[in-house]
Design a protein around this motif. Sequence first.
Motif, short mmCIF file in Angstrom:
data_model
loop_
_atom_site.label_atom_id
_atom_site.label_comp_id
_atom_site.label_asym_id
_atom_site.label_seq_id
_atom_site.Cartn_x
_atom_site.Cartn_y
_atom_site.Cartn_z
N ARG A 1 0.82 -1.22 0.00
CA ARG A 1 0.00 0.00 0.00
C ARG A 1 0.85 1.27 0.00
O ARG A 1 0.34 2.36 -0.25
CB ARG A 1 -0.96 -0.03 1.21
N THR B 1 1.30 1.80 -3.87
CA THR B 1 0.11 2.33 -4.54
C THR B 1 -0.21 3.76 -4.09
O THR B 1 -1.01 4.44 -4.72
CB THR B 1 -1.12 1.45 -4.23
N GLU C 1 -1.68 4.33 -1.27
CA GLU C 1 -2.81 4.19 -0.35
C GLU C 1 -2.43 4.59 1.09
O GLU C 1 -3.26 5.07 1.85
CB GLU C 1 -3.17 2.70 -0.32
N ARG D 1 8.46 2.56 -7.51
CA ARG D 1 7.16 2.78 -8.15
C ARG D 1 7.32 2.90 -9.67
O ARG D 1 6.57 2.32 -10.44
CB ARG D 1 6.59 4.09 -7.60
#
Length: 323
Positions: free
Chosen positions: A254, A257, A259, A290
């Motif tokens: 997470r 992402t 998040e 990423r």
Amino acid sequence: MPSESARPPPPKAAAVVSVHALSGGHFSLPEYQFVHPVSRDARRTVPSLAFLIQHSNQITGKQTRIVFDLGLRRDVKRYAPPIQKHVETRQPMTTDPDVTKSLANGGLAANDIDYVIYSHVHWDHIGEPRDFPTSTFIVGHGALALLDGTSSSLRGGHSFFESDLLPEGRTVELSEPSPHALKRNDSRTAPGEINFNGSWQAYGGLPQVLDLFNDGSLLIVDAPGHLPGHINLLARLSDDHQVYMAGDACHDRRLLTGEKTIGEWNDVHGHVCCIHADRKQAEQTIERIRVLEKDGVEIIFAHDVEWENNPANKARFFGACSE
Ligand SMILES: [Zn+2]
């Protein structure tokens, strides 16, 4: 008809390595120490993954076997007392199989391992070095000062380092990955020959990598932020499959992402603690990972419970029956 010799030579296949996951035990984490926002009570049990990387020299056929990280120590009583105390906060924990047993599952003994590369020297990655009496140990720049206790102090119960961890005479600390560092002359290394003394160079969006075999098959990647000397590996398995072994650059999908953000907490003295020694650098490292993931590189971090639990990855553990 053109003669045989006039034909262009067949395209040379890009050099590759094989990568297998090695189970190195499991332990449990309070999530708030890693990601934010999250419930104060949330805990998850995660693996401490290690990896077996095998390289074959395209010209000489010479095999080189590397293990990246050694996971948890089978006998936790062999950790130093401060780490044993910390281990109590990481239950439930299992250390069977450890990395040695995971290698044996695929038919390899510790003596078959030429090099052990540590992503960093935290307790849950160092395993039991004495199990590898013939291997050479490789650490990133700054790891030796941590082990010697000559580095600046770091907070948190996991920040204790064993000064006698690494074997004398069989340890290599990599050079400093600095853009200003003196570039070394590594032209003497033939493609396919391992060399830990090459020059750090840029590769795509990664500012500092070492081309370990001088053939592009395995790169050591400077991954600053988590702990001094923290390094990752980028391996080419085929023309269209690269694997990035992220160590502790990231503890939770997470964070990739977006998040969640990196967690922080206060210790008993009210000091702000973070699992990363340098949070800002850790964020930059996560950003680079990423970008790699967006470019199609497979990302696996050391405590990657989702990767481990994905049924498609079961066969990628060394010695899995499908092999
Ligand atoms: Zn760590």
